[in-house]
Design a protein around this motif. Structure first.
Motif, PDB file in Angstrom:
ATOM      1  N   SER A 103       0.815  -1.216   0.000  1.00  0.00           N
ATOM      2  CA  SER A 103       0.000   0.000   0.000  1.00  0.00           C
ATOM      3  C   SER A 103       0.850   1.267   0.000  1.00  0.00           C
ATOM      4  N   ALA A 104       1.976   1.276   0.683  1.00  0.00           N
ATOM      5  CA  ALA A 104       2.811   2.477   0.763  1.00  0.00           C
ATOM      6  C   ALA A 104       3.509   2.724  -0.568  1.00  0.00           C
ATOM      7  N   SER A 105       3.807   4.000  -0.844  1.00  0.00           N
ATOM      8  CA  SER A 105       4.453   4.351  -2.119  1.00  0.00           C
ATOM      9  C   SER A 105       5.853   3.747  -2.213  1.00  0.00           C
ATOM     10  N   THR A 106       6.558   3.691  -1.077  1.00  0.00           N
ATOM     11  CA  THR A 106       7.906   3.100  -1.074  1.00  0.00           C
ATOM     12  C   THR A 106       7.854   1.632  -1.440  1.00  0.00           C
ATOM     13  N   GLU A 107       6.879   0.914  -0.887  1.00  0.00           N
ATOM     14  CA  GLU A 107       6.749  -0.510  -1.182  1.00  0.00           C
ATOM     15  C   GLU A 107       6.365  -0.743  -2.641  1.00  0.00           C
ATOM     16  N   LYS A 108       5.553   0.156  -3.199  1.00  0.00           N
ATOM     17  CA  LYS A 108       5.213   0.045  -4.622  1.00  0.00           C
ATOM     18  C   LYS A 108       6.457   0.241  -5.484  1.00  0.00           C
ATOM     19  N   ASN A 109       7.271   1.204  -5.084  1.00  0.00           N
ATOM     20  CA  ASN A 109       8.523   1.445  -5.796  1.00  0.00           C
ATOM     21  C   ASN A 109       9.430   0.222  -5.711  1.00  0.00           C
ATOM     22  N   TYR A 110       9.553  -0.356  -4.513  1.00  0.00           N
ATOM     23  CA  TYR A 110      10.365  -1.559  -4.329  1.00  0.00           C
ATOM     24  C   TYR A 110       9.837  -2.712  -5.176  1.00  0.00           C
ATOM     25  N   SER A 111       8.511  -2.855  -5.218  1.00  0.00           N
ATOM     26  CA  SER A 111       7.910  -3.953  -5.978  1.00  0.00           C
ATOM     27  C   SER A 111       8.283  -3.858  -7.456  1.00  0.00           C
ATOM     28  N   ILE A 112       8.202  -2.656  -8.023  1.00  0.00           N
ATOM     29  CA  ILE A 112       8.572  -2.457  -9.437  1.00  0.00           C
ATOM     30  C   ILE A 112      10.057  -2.716  -9.643  1.00  0.00           C
ATOM     31  N   ALA A 113      10.881  -2.160  -8.732  1.00  0.00           N
ATOM     32  CA  ALA A 113      12.332  -2.283  -8.872  1.00  0.00           C
ATOM     33  C   ALA A 113      12.794  -3.730  -8.744  1.00  0.00           C
ATOM     34  N   PHE A 114      12.261  -4.461  -7.780  1.00  0.00           N
ATOM     35  CA  PHE A 114      12.715  -5.830  -7.552  1.00  0.00           C
ATOM     36  C   PHE A 114      12.228  -6.775  -8.650  1.00  0.00           C
ATOM     37  N   THR A 115      11.074  -6.466  -9.242  1.00  0.00           N
ATOM     38  CA  THR A 115      10.632  -7.236 -10.407  1.00  0.00           C
ATOM     39  C   THR A 115      11.584  -7.019 -11.578  1.00  0.00           C
ATOM     40  N   GLU A 116      12.026  -5.779 -11.749  1.00  0.00           N
ATOM     41  CA  GLU A 116      12.994  -5.459 -12.804  1.00  0.00           C
ATOM     42  C   GLU A 116      14.338  -6.120 -12.540  1.00  0.00           C
ATOM     43  N   SER A 122      17.796 -12.689 -14.634  1.00  0.00           N
ATOM     44  CA  SER A 122      17.479 -13.889 -15.414  1.00  0.00           C
ATOM     45  C   SER A 122      18.063 -13.799 -16.823  1.00  0.00           C
ATOM     46  N   GLN A 123      17.939 -12.643 -17.465  1.00  0.00           N
ATOM     47  CA  GLN A 123      18.446 -12.486 -18.832  1.00  0.00           C
ATOM     48  C   GLN A 123      19.974 -12.500 -18.876  1.00  0.00           C
ATOM     49  N   LEU A 124      20.617 -11.993 -17.829  1.00  0.00           N
ATOM     50  CA  LEU A 124      22.081 -11.961 -17.802  1.00  0.00           C
ATOM     51  C   LEU A 124      22.690 -13.268 -17.292  1.00  0.00           C
ATOM     52  N   GLY A 125      21.857 -14.162 -16.746  1.00  0.00           N
ATOM     53  CA  GLY A 125      22.359 -15.428 -16.236  1.00  0.00           C
ATOM     54  C   GLY A 125      23.222 -15.267 -15.000  1.00  0.00           C
ATOM     55  N   LEU A 126      22.853 -14.353 -14.113  1.00  0.00           N
ATOM     56  CA  LEU A 126      23.633 -14.072 -12.908  1.00  0.00           C
ATOM     57  C   LEU A 126      23.074 -14.846 -11.716  1.00  0.00           C
ATOM     58  N   GLU A 175      26.852  -4.791 -21.723  1.00  0.00           N
ATOM     59  CA  GLU A 175      25.999  -5.966 -21.529  1.00  0.00           C
ATOM     60  C   GLU A 175      24.802  -5.638 -20.642  1.00  0.00           C
ATOM     61  N   ILE A 176      25.048  -4.841 -19.601  1.00  0.00           N
ATOM     62  CA  ILE A 176      23.949  -4.454 -18.711  1.00  0.00           C
ATOM     63  C   ILE A 176      22.930  -3.603 -19.460  1.00  0.00           C
ATOM     64  N   SER A 177      23.421  -2.649 -20.242  1.00  0.00           N
ATOM     65  CA  SER A 177      22.512  -1.733 -20.945  1.00  0.00           C
ATOM     66  C   SER A 177      21.731  -2.443 -22.049  1.00  0.00           C
ATOM     67  N   ASP A 178      22.272  -3.549 -22.587  1.00  0.00           N
ATOM     68  CA  ASP A 178      21.573  -4.288 -23.644  1.00  0.00           C
ATOM     69  C   ASP A 178      20.251  -4.891 -23.151  1.00  0.00           C
ATOM     70  N   VAL A 179      20.214  -5.287 -21.879  1.00  0.00           N
ATOM     71  CA  VAL A 179      18.992  -5.906 -21.336  1.00  0.00           C
ATOM     72  C   VAL A 179      18.196  -4.940 -20.462  1.00  0.00           C
ATOM     73  N   ALA A 180      18.765  -3.755 -20.187  1.00  0.00           N
ATOM     74  CA  ALA A 180      18.076  -2.777 -19.340  1.00  0.00           C
ATOM     75  C   ALA A 180      17.083  -1.954 -20.157  1.00  0.00           C
ATOM     76  N   ARG A 181      16.137  -1.374 -19.472  1.00  0.00           N
ATOM     77  CA  ARG A 181      15.158  -0.486 -20.104  1.00  0.00           C
ATOM     78  C   ARG A 181      15.560   0.969 -19.891  1.00  0.00           C
ATOM     79  N   ALA A 182      16.849   1.207 -19.961  1.00  0.00           N
ATOM     80  CA  ALA A 182      17.395   2.551 -19.814  1.00  0.00           C
ATOM     81  C   ALA A 182      18.634   2.650 -20.679  1.00  0.00           C
ATOM     82  N   SER A 183      19.007   3.859 -21.048  1.00  0.00           N
ATOM     83  CA  SER A 183      20.174   4.056 -21.909  1.00  0.00           C
ATOM     84  C   SER A 183      21.457   3.890 -21.115  1.00  0.00           C
TER      85      SER A 183
END
Length: 298
Positions: A103-116, A122-126, A175-183
């Motif tokens: 419910s808290a905004s911080t937890e929502k932020n964490y939920s999005i970040a940890f899913t990412e 998984s894609q980097l095989g780490l 390699e990190i930027s290839d699978v990231a959703r950021a430049s």
């Protein structure tokens, strides 16, 4: 453990609660504490039913795993399948529980970040240790309000890159930027902020760290890996790595080791797997054979 009197081997008598030396027979301790459970279980089902501890804390969960979660299976506490009329109610409770837990905004932020984090790991095989370390770094960044004005994706990628550097797992920023959703530029900016505010110092990448992965990707044997590592050690003593890209030096060492063991690969293959250009491999290779006095016959 060894006996303090004779140096013999010590065993634990679980029935008497004693530590006894097998050689001299002395009782080293007569009131040992049993840290195990007070119950017995003869199969997995009994063990799961009788144990009273939950799962360990996980930095990859917004609440670190401290909240109660309603299981997705329609089974009650006794293991019986729920009746059809009760399932809609449990489904509503499950949905409400999911909403309340973040419910808290911080937890929502964490939920999005940890899913990412999970997706990129998984894609980097780490390994999972990198995911945990990246989640811890992200939590520190959030507490210091470093994520304000920056995208979650760029900070997540920067945390993963920093965790790889800390654990000496060779993953380049490309390699990190290839699978990231950021430049790459955004990730680099977030990483420099982490270095300045949280991490302070990370040991620089070494050419030796890239060898195991490069050898494995090329399908070479253990002998090639050992020889390439030895070449890197000698090259480091001669300061050949000063001002050079570690990946390029590692690629040249593997190329030379493969030639010596007669498991030749083209410079193009090695450069492609190492993420450098053929010119870099060729130049580092020439420097190594000149300084180490190798004679290569093609």
């Amino acid at each position: 453990m060894k006996c303090p009197y004779c140096g013999g081997r010590i065993i634990k008598d679980a029935i008497r609660g004693e530590l006894v030396c097998l050689d001299c027979g002395r009782v080293i301790e007569d009131h040992t504490i049993d840290h195990g459970p007070e119950w017995r279980a003869f199969n997995d089902e009994q063990r799961k039913r009788r144990e009273r501890t939950g799962s360990p804390l996980s930095p990859l969960k917004p609440d670190q795993g401290l909240s109660t979660v309603i299981d997705w299976r329609n089974i009650d506490g006794s293991g019986r399948v729920l009746k059809a009329e009760k399932r809609p109610r449990i489904s509503r409770l499950r949905k409400l529980n999911r909403i309340i837990s973040i419910s808290a905004s911080t937890e929502k932020n964490y939920s999005i970040a940890f899913t990412e984090i999970g997706r990129m790991i998984s894609q980097l095989g780490l390994p999972k240790s990198i995911a945990n370390e990246a989640a811890i770094l992200y939590r520190h960044a959030a507490k210091k309000r470093l994520i304000k004005g920056r995208s979650i994706e760029s900070m997540v990628a920067a945390c993963i890159y920093a965790a790889c550097r800390q654990y000496k797992i060779p993953r380049s920023l490309d390699e990190i930027s290839d699978v990231a959703r950021a430049s790459k530029r955004e990730i680099g900016r977030s990483y420099r902020l982490l270095m300045r505010e949280i991490i302070r110092s990370i040991p620089p990448s070494r050419a030796m760290d890239y060898i195991p992965r490069l050898v494995n990707d090329l399908g070479l044997n253990q002998e090639t890996k050992i020889l390439a590592t030895k070449i890197i050690e000698i090259a480091s003593e001669l300061r050949l790595g000063s001002g050079r890209i570690p990946k390029g030096l590692a690629a040249a060492a593997v190329y030379l080791a493969a030639i010596i063991i007669d498991k030749r690969h083209t410079q193009r293959d090695i450069a492609s797997n190492a993420g450098v250009t053929e010119v870099t491999v060729r130049n580092r290779f020439k420097e190594i054979i000149e300084k180490l006095n190798f004679e290569i016959f093609v």
